[in-house]
Design an enzyme around this catalytic site. Structure first.
Site, PDB file in Angstrom:
ATOM      1  N   ARG A 138      37.986  48.438  36.471  1.00  0.00           N
ATOM      2  CA  ARG A 138      36.545  48.411  36.214  1.00  0.00           C
ATOM      3  C   ARG A 138      35.901  47.023  36.205  1.00  0.00           C
ATOM      4  O   ARG A 138      34.689  46.921  36.101  1.00  0.00           O
ATOM      5  CB  ARG A 138      36.172  49.109  34.891  1.00  0.00           C
ATOM      6  CG  ARG A 138      36.417  50.576  34.861  1.00  0.00           C
ATOM      7  CD  ARG A 138      35.538  51.262  33.856  1.00  0.00           C
ATOM      8  NE  ARG A 138      35.700  50.766  32.505  1.00  0.00           N
ATOM      9  CZ  ARG A 138      34.999  51.197  31.476  1.00  0.00           C
ATOM     10  NH1 ARG A 138      34.091  52.141  31.655  1.00  0.00           N
ATOM     11  NH2 ARG A 138      35.182  50.707  30.270  1.00  0.00           N
ATOM     12  N   ASP A 139      36.687  45.954  36.256  1.00  0.00           N
ATOM     13  CA  ASP A 139      36.035  44.641  36.195  1.00  0.00           C
ATOM     14  C   ASP A 139      36.778  43.628  37.064  1.00  0.00           C
ATOM     15  O   ASP A 139      37.208  42.581  36.589  1.00  0.00           O
ATOM     16  CB  ASP A 139      35.961  44.165  34.739  1.00  0.00           C
ATOM     17  CG  ASP A 139      35.046  42.950  34.589  1.00  0.00           C
ATOM     18  OD1 ASP A 139      34.197  42.715  35.484  1.00  0.00           O
ATOM     19  OD2 ASP A 139      35.189  42.230  33.580  1.00  0.00           O
ATOM     20  N   LEU A 140      36.892  43.963  38.348  1.00  0.00           N
ATOM     21  CA  LEU A 140      37.576  43.044  39.258  1.00  0.00           C
ATOM     22  C   LEU A 140      36.588  41.981  39.742  1.00  0.00           C
ATOM     23  O   LEU A 140      36.117  42.015  40.864  1.00  0.00           O
ATOM     24  CB  LEU A 140      38.142  43.813  40.451  1.00  0.00           C
ATOM     25  CG  LEU A 140      39.470  44.520  40.230  1.00  0.00           C
ATOM     26  CD1 LEU A 140      39.849  45.301  41.467  1.00  0.00           C
ATOM     27  CD2 LEU A 140      40.570  43.531  39.877  1.00  0.00           C
ATOM     28  N   ASN A 144      38.654  37.484  37.031  1.00  0.00           N
ATOM     29  CA  ASN A 144      39.780  38.331  36.641  1.00  0.00           C
ATOM     30  C   ASN A 144      40.849  38.452  37.719  1.00  0.00           C
ATOM     31  O   ASN A 144      41.696  39.343  37.679  1.00  0.00           O
ATOM     32  CB  ASN A 144      39.278  39.724  36.252  1.00  0.00           C
ATOM     33  CG  ASN A 144      38.583  39.681  34.905  1.00  0.00           C
ATOM     34  OD1 ASN A 144      38.822  38.764  34.116  1.00  0.00           O
ATOM     35  ND2 ASN A 144      37.711  40.640  34.647  1.00  0.00           N
ATOM     36  N   THR A 177      30.976  43.198  35.610  1.00  0.00           N
ATOM     37  CA  THR A 177      30.333  41.912  35.839  1.00  0.00           C
ATOM     38  C   THR A 177      29.276  42.061  36.929  1.00  0.00           C
ATOM     39  O   THR A 177      29.626  42.346  38.080  1.00  0.00           O
ATOM     40  CB  THR A 177      31.386  40.863  36.272  1.00  0.00           C
ATOM     41  OG1 THR A 177      32.399  40.793  35.256  1.00  0.00           O
ATOM     42  CG2 THR A 177      30.766  39.491  36.460  1.00  0.00           C
TER      43      THR A 177
END
Lengths: 277, 377
Positions: A138-140, A144, A177
């Site tokens: 969910r937050d690549l 990250n 993000t």
């Protein structure tokens, strides 16, 4: 209790020596530490207290539990249990393997397709480990994904990761993000899927090739969400004309507005990248 | 072999189905528990007899639980209840639905036919019912990873834009090998009434699934041709009008025999169906045009009319599918529609009561165009 006090207590509880602070923001700090045998590690500390304390604790616990269950050389490894600090509990901390190198914010843009594909291949392999467990990262975002000093890439910080079967079937907008989200992040009633992580790999590819994400966040979230739902973007071909056909095909398929038309998960993306190696 | 036949209570249907498989481009017979009993009855062959007969002529048989036809007023229960597809009166709780899936798939296994996971008629891709459908699919695919899954929804469901796409993404994640898509009509008209957004939604969804799965447009008939452009492999049709569009009337007893319903002539040059009287009037007043739109003599009886209908559908599917790219498929069907629309004024002149291109062509052409524009064709 301050973050410095919690950090000292964390180092003592986990038997490591602090070498230097790497990052500190809000309630969280990351430090480079060494274990008693000299092995370098990353100490992550979260200060609790305040209105979001329970959420922060839950998120950290989920991150540690998830990382402990994932065994992939393309995902950062957790090397300790989560420890609670203070009585009553005022902070939590855990250790991860130390990753040398830099995240994708710091690695610059204008990459060659070969280099970009190497990154995508490693990230896809990392995603295989998540998706096999029915977990979506969910937050690549660039922060990250870490390029390590040996040239390989690792996925870090799955603090927003969600188990598909434990998540609600329908929800409001999903965290992530801005600039590096998928259409499912910003569609009410949708939930991020493994194919959403694939979209985000497409965003990362576009980002390292052009220096910008395909749908840029200009500070207005609603405007960004609207453009992202339509995947309103300048095509990669119009931004960088000199890439091989494969590049446009792979990035285009990752960035398809319809999640069902993308590579469906990390494994399918990896297979596709391997086939054009 | 691009057509599938949906079940009906028509006497002699098995013979008709055998003929259709042998001669009319029909690949499959899809049985319904509302029409075919688990054990033979007078004039109603059992499901296993149907399987044997159709397999013997090279066709396949599926049993679609047709749960999406069930409503609170369903009363066509005589044959349906013989199947024992539910353990009690609860037909809405998650536990009851999962039990229903298990019972349906057990029936499929005992008949040695491919599994079709039951589904519900959805009015929107979000909410409790949509969640229940996803859980039913997951359970069905857990039991049999080769099972076919179904999505059935009202025109509003298919016109729900990003919500529909999100649900399609979730279903695709389950990697079904086959998907059946069905429009659930409130009003069982023929031709069906379907808006541009709904047709676009069906086409877009077909396109998305067809990347990995075989797609059937359940009860699609002529209205399903745009989905063939988008990548559908099979098109559902049947003996009577009740199998040429899906409505929940399939689970309600009617007193009409249905014999008159198929006394219609499908004109390939119109991509439309004329009633017997209209077709005869056209043949009388403008024989040249009649010949052009429906080559040969008007079929003399109901079986011949029906076979001609199948031949027209199979012919249109074949023409569309002969094109490798969706762009070329679009051009092919667009040309068929344009030519049909141009023929309609002369037809209406000869037989003024016939439904015209506004019913038969324009809604489908507009939906097809919307899909093509969105895909950049």
């Amino acid at each position: 209790m301050t973050i410095d006090e919690i950090t000292k207590e964390a180092a003592s509880a986990l038997g490591v020596k602090v070498k230097r602070e790497v990052a500190q923001g809000g309630q969280k700090a990351v430090l480079e530490v060494v274990a008693s045998d000299g092995t370098p590690m990353a100490l992550k500390v979260v200060l609790l207290g305040g209105p979001h304390s329970d959420a922060a604790r839950e998120r950290a616990a989920r991150e540690v539990e998830l990382l402990a269950s994932i065994h992939s050389e393309f995902v950062v490894r957790v090397t300790s249990k989560l420890v609670e600090l203070g009585s009553p509990v005022r902070g939590i901390a855990w250790l991860e393997e130390w990753l040398s190198g830099a995240d994708l914010w710091k690695t610059g843009a204008g990459w060659s397709w070969g280099d970009a594909m190497e990154m995508a291949r490693d990230v896809a392999r990392g995603l295989v480990a998540f998706h096999e467990k029915k977990v979506v990262h969910r937050d690549l975002s660039p922060g990250n994904v870490q390029k390590t000093s040996d040239g390989s890439y690792k996925i870090i910080d799955p603090g927003l990761a969600r188990h598909l079967q434990k998540a609600t079937m329908t929800g409001l907008f999903q965290p992530g993000t801005p600039g590096f989200m998928s259409p499912e992040h910003v569609t009410s009633g949708a939930r991020p899927l493994p194919a959403s992580d694939v979209f985000c790999v497409g965003v990362l590819l576009y980002f390292v090739l052009t220096g910008q994400p395909p749908v840029v966040f200009n500070g207005d979230y609603e405007d960004y969400a609207e453009r992202l739902r339509r995947v309103e973007m300048i095509s990669l071909e119009d931004r960088v004309a000199s890439l091989p056909v494969d590049a446009y095909e792979v990035v285009g398929r990752c960035l398809d507005r319809q999640s069902a038309r993308r590579f469906i998960d990390g494994a399918e993306l990896f297979q596709a990248l391997e086939s054009i190696k | 072999m691009t057509l599938v036949l949906h079940d009906s209570g028509r006497v002699g249907k098995l013979k008709w189905a055998e003929t259709a498989v042998q001669n009319c481009g029909v690949k499959r017979l899809i049985l319904s528990p509302f029409e075919t009993p688990p054990v033979g009855m007078p004039r109603r062959p059992s499901a296993s007899d149907c399987v044997k007969a159709i397999n013997a002529v090279g066709g396949e048989v599926l049993l679609d639980p047709t749960t999406h036809a069930l409503t609170s007023v369903s009363n066509k229960t005589g044959i349906y209840d013989m199947w024992q597809l539910w353990s009690g009166n609860d037909r809405t709780s998650d536990a009851a639905l999962i039990d229903h899936v298990q019972r349906c798939l057990a029936c499929h296994a005992s008949l040695s036919v491919s599994s079709v996971v039951p589904t519900l008629a959805l009015v929107h891709p979000t909410g409790d019912m949509a969640s229940a459908v996803l859980k039913m699919m997951e359970e069905g695919l857990r039991i049999n990873p080769s099972a076919t899954v179904s999505i059935a929804g009202t025109p509003g469901f298919w016109n729900s834009g990003g919500y529909l796409d999100a649900m399609v993404g979730e279903v695709a994640q389950l990697r079904p090998k086959e998907v059946v898509l069905t429009v659930v009509h409130d009003s069982p008209t023929y031709p069906v009434a379907l808006g541009v957004g709904s047709l676009h939604g069906i086409c877009r969804t077909t396109h998305s699934f067809s990347i990995r799965s075989l797609v059937t447009i359940g009860y699609g008939d002529l209205a399903g041709l745009p989905a063939a452009v988008a990548g559908a492999t099979y098109l559902g049709t049947g003996w009577d009008l009740t199998q040429r569009r899906f409505s929940q009337e399939l689970s309600i007893e009617t007193t009409s025999g249905g014999g008159g319903a198929v006394r219609r002539y499908t004109h390939e040059g119109l991509v439309a169906v004329l009633k017997e009287k209209e077709a005869q009037q056209l043949a009388q007043l403008n024989p040249g045009l009649s010949q052009q739109l429906l080559p040969g003599k008007l079929p003399p009886d109901i079986p011949a009319m029906w076979q001609a209908h199948l031949a027209t559908l199979a012919g249109a599917m074949g023409s569309i599918q002969a094109n490798a790219s969706r762009r070329d498929r679009y051009k092919c069907l667009r040309a068929l529609y344009d030519s049909a629309a141009a023929n309609f004024p002369s037809v209406i002149q000869a037989t003024p009561l016939a439904k015209d291109h506004k019913d038969w062509i324009e809604p489908f052409r507009a939906g097809l165009d919307a899909y093509a524009a969105a895909e950049g064709f």
